[in-house]
Design an enzyme around this catalytic site. Sequence first.
Site, PDB file in Angstrom:
ATOM      1  N   TYR A 125       0.809  -1.225   0.000  1.00 59.85           N
ATOM      2  CA  TYR A 125       0.000   0.000   0.000  1.00 59.85           C
ATOM      3  C   TYR A 125       0.841   1.273   0.000  1.00 59.85           C
ATOM      4  CZ  TYR A 125      -4.498  -2.304   0.461  1.00 59.85           C
ATOM      5  OH  TYR A 125      -5.626  -3.049   0.207  1.00 59.85           O
ATOM      6  N   LYS A 176       2.820 -15.466   3.999  1.00 62.80           N
ATOM      7  CA  LYS A 176       3.133 -16.397   2.911  1.00 62.80           C
ATOM      8  C   LYS A 176       4.648 -16.550   2.931  1.00 62.80           C
ATOM      9  CE  LYS A 176       2.035 -18.718  -0.871  1.00 62.80           C
ATOM     10  NZ  LYS A 176       1.223 -19.953  -0.870  1.00 62.80           N
ATOM     11  N   ASP A 209      -3.081 -18.654   1.983  1.00 62.47           N
ATOM     12  CA  ASP A 209      -3.986 -19.468   1.158  1.00 62.47           C
ATOM     13  C   ASP A 209      -4.702 -20.517   2.012  1.00 62.47           C
ATOM     14  OD1 ASP A 209      -1.453 -20.571   1.477  1.00 62.47           O
ATOM     15  OD2 ASP A 209      -1.302 -21.376  -0.553  1.00 62.47           O
ATOM     16  N   ASP A 233      -6.390  -7.054   3.780  1.00 60.31           N
ATOM     17  CA  ASP A 233      -7.468  -6.512   2.953  1.00 60.31           C
ATOM     18  C   ASP A 233      -8.300  -7.635   2.359  1.00 60.31           C
ATOM     19  OD1 ASP A 233      -8.962  -4.635   1.373  1.00 60.31           O
ATOM     20  OD2 ASP A 233      -7.762  -5.302  -0.338  1.00 60.31           O
ATOM     21  N   ASP A 237     -12.345  -9.288   3.553  1.00 57.80           N
ATOM     22  CA  ASP A 237     -13.554  -9.421   2.717  1.00 57.80           C
ATOM     23  C   ASP A 237     -14.115 -10.834   2.849  1.00 57.80           C
ATOM     24  OD1 ASP A 237     -13.528  -6.830   1.816  1.00 57.80           O
ATOM     25  OD2 ASP A 237     -13.549  -7.347  -0.316  1.00 57.80           O
TER      26      ASP A 237
END
Length: 331
Positions: A125, A176, A209, A233, A237
């Site tokens: 970001y 990750k 994941d 982010d 969701d």
Amino acid sequence: MAHRIAVIGGDGIGPEVTAEALKVVRAAGVAIETTDFDLGGQRYLRDGEILSDAVLEQLRHFDAILLGAVGTPDVPPGVIERGLLLKMRFELDLYVNQRPFVGVAPGKTAVHDFIVIRENTEGPYVGEGGVLRRGTPHEVATQGSTNTRMGVERCVRYAFELAMKRERKHVTLVHKTNVLTYSGDLWERTFNIVAKDFPQVKTAYNHVDAACIYFVEDPYRYDVIVTDNLFGDILTDLGGAVSGGIGLASSANLNPSRTGPSMFEPSHGSAPDIVGTGKANPTAAILSAALMLDFLGENAAADRVRGACEPAVTGTTVEIGNAIAARLASK
Ligand code: IPM
Ligand code: MN
């Protein structure tokens, strides 16, 4: 003394849901003094103002900022997001993005209850990168991810401190590390070092994941999750989707050092397609206002607001706001 709240209703359904959130805060008996700021895509189209340094300076003097939603289809993507939302997060040092998820995932019967702590001022970001030979077959685009020891540590520390206040006292790091070996290593080492200061807190690690699968299939394993800006982010969701939908997803952009105001906003966008139809669910905005009350030290009122949101109310935007406010007034 009344809490001084800067209100940015913004675009689309933003003003509609914000009005209901303020109505509910007042019904909870909390004294607030609001000042409206006309900012967002519509304002930008009118006179080019996104968030000037002068307006930012005014915002610094409030106790909190309540935001509805910003963004309009007539403005290219990124302009308002970077110029307003991200500018506030960066300039006001809102380094924690706290998103609670309480709900029953599709196909499940028991309630899950976890909180995602998303680092909010670093990662991809930051906007590090650039373009070479744009539009040619030899085009190159690079987009970096900035991770500082200080930035990671203060966010991770916040997650552990939050876990200490919760019954299960459990923090999961999501990253990750098997692919993003440089930033993943910094996050993992920092996480392990901070964990030593919290011997009562149990810890776990998930790749992002795999975390997506667990959100759907076994959300019960989570208590507090800490993760980087972009993973947070995306994951939040999904968190909204497995917790009753984005119409319930609340969010707090916090400056835990309290060097300035924190900002509270529902996770959903401006939904221009349903503006003025009464279809927007104000619950996410109302629950975001409850997070604001928590941060302002009005914890009892915050709990009462959350309590009044259950059982879920159906109806138009205003009907839902009125029903939740009425439950509070009758208590
Ligand atoms: C969010 C939003 C923002 C983000 C966008 C609008 C810039 O999706 O708050 O989750 O990516 O952080
Ligand atoms: Mn998002």
